[in-house]
Design a protein around this motif. Structure first.
Motif, PDB file in Angstrom:
ATOM      1  N   ALA A 130       0.854  -1.179   0.119  1.00 32.91           N
ATOM      2  CA  ALA A 130      -0.068  -0.070   0.014  1.00 32.91           C
ATOM      3  C   ALA A 130       0.802   1.305   0.079  1.00 32.91           C
ATOM      4  O   ALA A 130       1.786   1.616   0.682  1.00 32.91           O
ATOM      5  CB  ALA A 130      -0.967  -0.023   1.302  1.00 32.91           C
ATOM      6  N   MET A 131       0.373   2.208  -0.960  1.00 40.29           N
ATOM      7  CA  MET A 131       1.199   3.392  -1.021  1.00 40.29           C
ATOM      8  C   MET A 131       0.386   4.627  -0.750  1.00 40.29           C
ATOM      9  O   MET A 131      -0.792   4.627  -1.519  1.00 40.29           O
ATOM     10  CB  MET A 131       2.164   3.653  -2.027  1.00 40.29           C
ATOM     11  N   ASP A 132       0.686   5.654  -0.145  1.00 44.11           N
ATOM     12  CA  ASP A 132      -0.068   6.829   0.128  1.00 44.11           C
ATOM     13  C   ASP A 132      -0.505   7.479  -1.282  1.00 44.11           C
ATOM     14  O   ASP A 132      -1.606   7.985  -1.485  1.00 44.11           O
ATOM     15  CB  ASP A 132       0.438   7.750   1.236  1.00 44.11           C
ATOM     16  N   ALA A 133       0.521   7.751  -2.196  1.00 39.09           N
ATOM     17  CA  ALA A 133       0.553   8.329  -3.181  1.00 39.09           C
ATOM     18  C   ALA A 133       1.140   7.768  -4.364  1.00 39.09           C
ATOM     19  O   ALA A 133       2.204   7.221  -4.056  1.00 39.09           O
ATOM     20  CB  ALA A 133       0.741   9.896  -3.043  1.00 39.09           C
ATOM     21  N   LYS A 135       4.314   7.817  -6.257  1.00 35.96           N
ATOM     22  CA  LYS A 135       5.504   8.517  -6.316  1.00 35.96           C
ATOM     23  C   LYS A 135       6.587   7.521  -6.591  1.00 35.96           C
ATOM     24  O   LYS A 135       6.732   6.265  -6.160  1.00 35.96           O
ATOM     25  CB  LYS A 135       5.909   9.087  -4.783  1.00 35.96           C
ATOM     26  N   ASP A 138       9.460   6.875  -4.125  1.00 35.37           N
ATOM     27  CA  ASP A 138       9.140   5.898  -3.012  1.00 35.37           C
ATOM     28  C   ASP A 138       9.076   4.484  -3.513  1.00 35.37           C
ATOM     29  O   ASP A 138       9.335   3.588  -2.648  1.00 35.37           O
ATOM     30  CB  ASP A 138       7.595   6.339  -2.550  1.00 35.37           C
ATOM     31  N   SER A 160      -4.298  -2.138  -8.239  1.00 32.03           N
ATOM     32  CA  SER A 160      -4.101  -0.930  -7.358  1.00 32.03           C
ATOM     33  C   SER A 160      -3.436   0.205  -8.223  1.00 32.03           C
ATOM     34  O   SER A 160      -2.322   0.213  -8.621  1.00 32.03           O
ATOM     35  CB  SER A 160      -2.844  -1.307  -6.419  1.00 32.03           C
ATOM     36  N   VAL A 162      -2.530   2.994  -7.740  1.00 29.64           N
ATOM     37  CA  VAL A 162      -1.378   3.797  -7.105  1.00 29.64           C
ATOM     38  C   VAL A 162       0.018   3.262  -7.106  1.00 29.64           C
ATOM     39  O   VAL A 162       1.073   3.767  -7.599  1.00 29.64           O
ATOM     40  CB  VAL A 162      -1.648   4.167  -5.763  1.00 29.64           C
ATOM     41  N   SER A 166       3.051   4.301  -9.658  1.00 27.48           N
ATOM     42  CA  SER A 166       4.585   4.464  -8.913  1.00 27.48           C
ATOM     43  C   SER A 166       5.425   3.765  -9.786  1.00 27.48           C
ATOM     44  O   SER A 166       6.775   3.916  -9.702  1.00 27.48           O
ATOM     45  CB  SER A 166       4.418   3.886  -7.444  1.00 27.48           C
TER      46      SER A 166
END
Length: 207
Positions: A130-133, A135, A138, A160, A162, A166
């Motif tokens: 899981a990643m917040d945004a 990027k 990251d 997913s 995000v 990413s």
């Protein structure tokens, strides 16, 4: 039953799970893997290759020179295959290269490559990806912490956006989902990074 550590996105162990013997511990079949990969690559072909035969090339209706008396080889058309600008012998035409293989062979191939990754310690199970945004920086840090190598295959339980956004610009990284998993991608990867939920779904389908 084979056991494997469950890591977080920082590469630290948070748990340990047992893998299904019927999926990650079978007797491998190299021939099934070969058949599955050959089938996958054949099904990816567009089949749009096309060239003209001597009947389709423009021109060549007139005989280049008379049959006898010139000292040269007899020729009937300047569009014969041996001429520059002539037609192609047995020219390729658009066709469908796809074909089907038995479901049992597909299942055996998938379980074989999953077993291979587990035995070679090239299977990394993460608790949750899981990643917040979205990027890329990251995402690269996560890959570095997990020590995934240059060509990891990331498998999540479901789509997913995000994670996909990413990692889509990172060279060598392939991101897929359980329902899109195929033998070729697994074999073509250095390391298989899979979430705990994805492991459960894989075992539910292939056990």
């Amino acid at each position: 039953m084979p056991k494997v550590d469950v890591l977080d996105l920082n590469g630290k162990k948070v748990d340990e799970i047992e893998l299904s013997e019927s999926v990650f511990g079978i007797e491998m079949s190299e021939h099934a893997v070969y058949e599955a990969i050959k089938n996958y690559l054949a099904n990816q072909r567009q089949g749009t290759q096309c060239a003209k035969t001597r009947a389709e090339v423009r021109g060549g209706g007139r005989k280049p020179w008379k049959q006898k008396g010139t000292g040269r080889a007899r020729q009937g058309s300047t569009r014969s295959p041996q001429w520059k600008g002539g037609g192609v012998v047995f020219a390729p035409k658009p066709r469908d290269y796809s074909y089907a293989i038995p479901k049992k062979v597909k299942r055996l191939a998938m379980k074989s490559v999953l077993t291979s990754k587990a035995l070679e310690n090239k299977l990394i199970v993460v608790d949750e990806f899981a990643m917040d945004a979205p990027k890329t920086k990251d995402f690269i840090n996560v890959m570095s912490a997990l020590n995934t190598g240059r060509k990891p295959l990331i498998i999540t339980a479901e789509n997913s956006p995000v994670v996909v956004k990413s990692g889509r610009n990172v060279p060598g990284v392939k991101i897929s989902f359980v329902n899109m998993l195929n033998v070729y991608d697994v074999v073509n990867s250095d390391v298989l990074v899979i979430t705990r939920k994805a492991i459960e779904k894989v075992e539910e389908v292939y056990a």
